[in-house]
Design an enzyme around this catalytic site. Structure first.
Site, short mmCIF file in Angstrom:
data_model
loop_
_atom_site.label_atom_id
_atom_site.label_comp_id
_atom_site.label_asym_id
_atom_site.label_seq_id
_atom_site.Cartn_x
_atom_site.Cartn_y
_atom_site.Cartn_z
N ASP A 1 16.65 9.84 -8.19
CA ASP A 1 18.11 9.98 -8.02
C ASP A 1 18.54 9.78 -6.56
O ASP A 1 19.32 10.56 -6.01
CB ASP A 1 18.59 11.34 -8.54
CG ASP A 1 18.51 11.44 -10.06
OD1 ASP A 1 18.68 10.41 -10.73
OD2 ASP A 1 18.24 12.54 -10.57
N LYS B 1 2.96 4.51 -1.24
CA LYS B 1 2.88 5.48 -2.33
C LYS B 1 4.05 6.43 -2.20
O LYS B 1 3.94 7.49 -1.57
CB LYS B 1 1.58 6.28 -2.29
CG LYS B 1 0.30 5.47 -2.43
CD LYS B 1 -0.41 5.39 -1.11
CE LYS B 1 -1.71 4.61 -1.25
NZ LYS B 1 -2.38 4.45 0.07
N HIS C 1 0.81 -1.22 0.00
CA HIS C 1 0.00 0.00 0.00
C HIS C 1 0.84 1.27 0.00
O HIS C 1 0.31 2.38 0.18
CB HIS C 1 -0.93 -0.02 1.22
CG HIS C 1 -2.21 0.71 1.02
ND1 HIS C 1 -2.61 1.76 1.83
CD2 HIS C 1 -3.19 0.54 0.11
CE1 HIS C 1 -3.77 2.20 1.41
NE2 HIS C 1 -4.15 1.49 0.37
#
Length: 222
Positions: free
Chosen positions: A145, A140, A138
């Site tokens: 870089d 996000k 779940h």
């Protein structure tokens, strides 16, 4: 000594100018949607970059995320539950065209859901890994870089010199979907904080190794 002082001054100015921002998506973000549709054309997926009088403009907020993706020099590591935004998928495709190495971790149930842009990116050669479990992946977050990843790429390519870049992490409640970007109450932090980017990069690396036997390319769509 003078040159060292100049370099130190430049470094301080550069760090001061790096992004540290909270983006909020709420019910006020779509007030300007009709005007943007007229300006961009119906069905356009291009983020609106022109000034907008709506401080909560969803399209401008999406453009801020795409802007960071467009700044990627070497790597993008994305851990995302569900991803259907065409605008952000286009930003990732632009990164691929620049030679940026992209890796994606997602949830096994969501990779092949209707409208998923993860499937499209996998077809372009982006490696995708998922956990085989009933628990949800779940997360996000997106690291651009990351220091550890850039060094890994340097060693892999046997490079002595690397182009200047700095780490960014994008994280919050936000799924990269039309509903998340333009319908829900969501938050997203974009920051160049070194400790935060290093922590997120380390967790991505750990998950990437843990899910090493679950390349999405080996999993058949349901």
């Amino acid at each position: 000594v003078i040159w060292k002082l100049v370099q130190c001054s430049r470094s301080k100015r550069e760090k001061a100018s790096r992004v540290h921002e909270v983006i909020v998506f709420n019910e006020l973000g779509e007030i300007c949607a009709a005007a943007h549709m007229r300006n961009n054309g119906i069905g356009s997926q291009k983020p609106h970059m022109s000034p907008c009088c709506n401080a909560h403009c969803s399209l401008r907020n999406v453009a801020k995320i795409a802007e960071q993706i467009d700044r990627a020099v070497y790597s993008i590591d994305l851990a995302i539950f569900t991803f259907s935004s065409l605008s952000l998928a286009d930003a990732l495709k632009r990164a691929l065209q620049r030679g940026v190495i992209i890796r994606i971790i997602s949830d096994g149930e969501m990779v092949y859901c209707t409208g998923s842009q993860i499937t499209m990116l996998a077809q372009l050669g982006v490696p995708v890994r998922v956990p085989i479990t009933t628990n949800l992946m779940h997360n996000k977050f997106c690291i651009i870089d990351g220091v550890e990843r850039v060094e890994e790429i340097r060693l892999l390519r046997k490079l002595k010199w690397m182009r200047p870049c700095y780490s960014i992490v994008i994280s919050g409640s936000l799924n990269w979907t039309a509903q998340g970007l333009g319908g829900n109450w969501e938050n997203c932090i974009i920051t160049a904080d070194e400790k935060l980017t290093a922590t997120f990069q380390a967790e991505f690396q750990r998950m990437w190794r843990a899910f090493g036997k679950t390349e999405a390319s080996r999993i058949q769509p349901k």
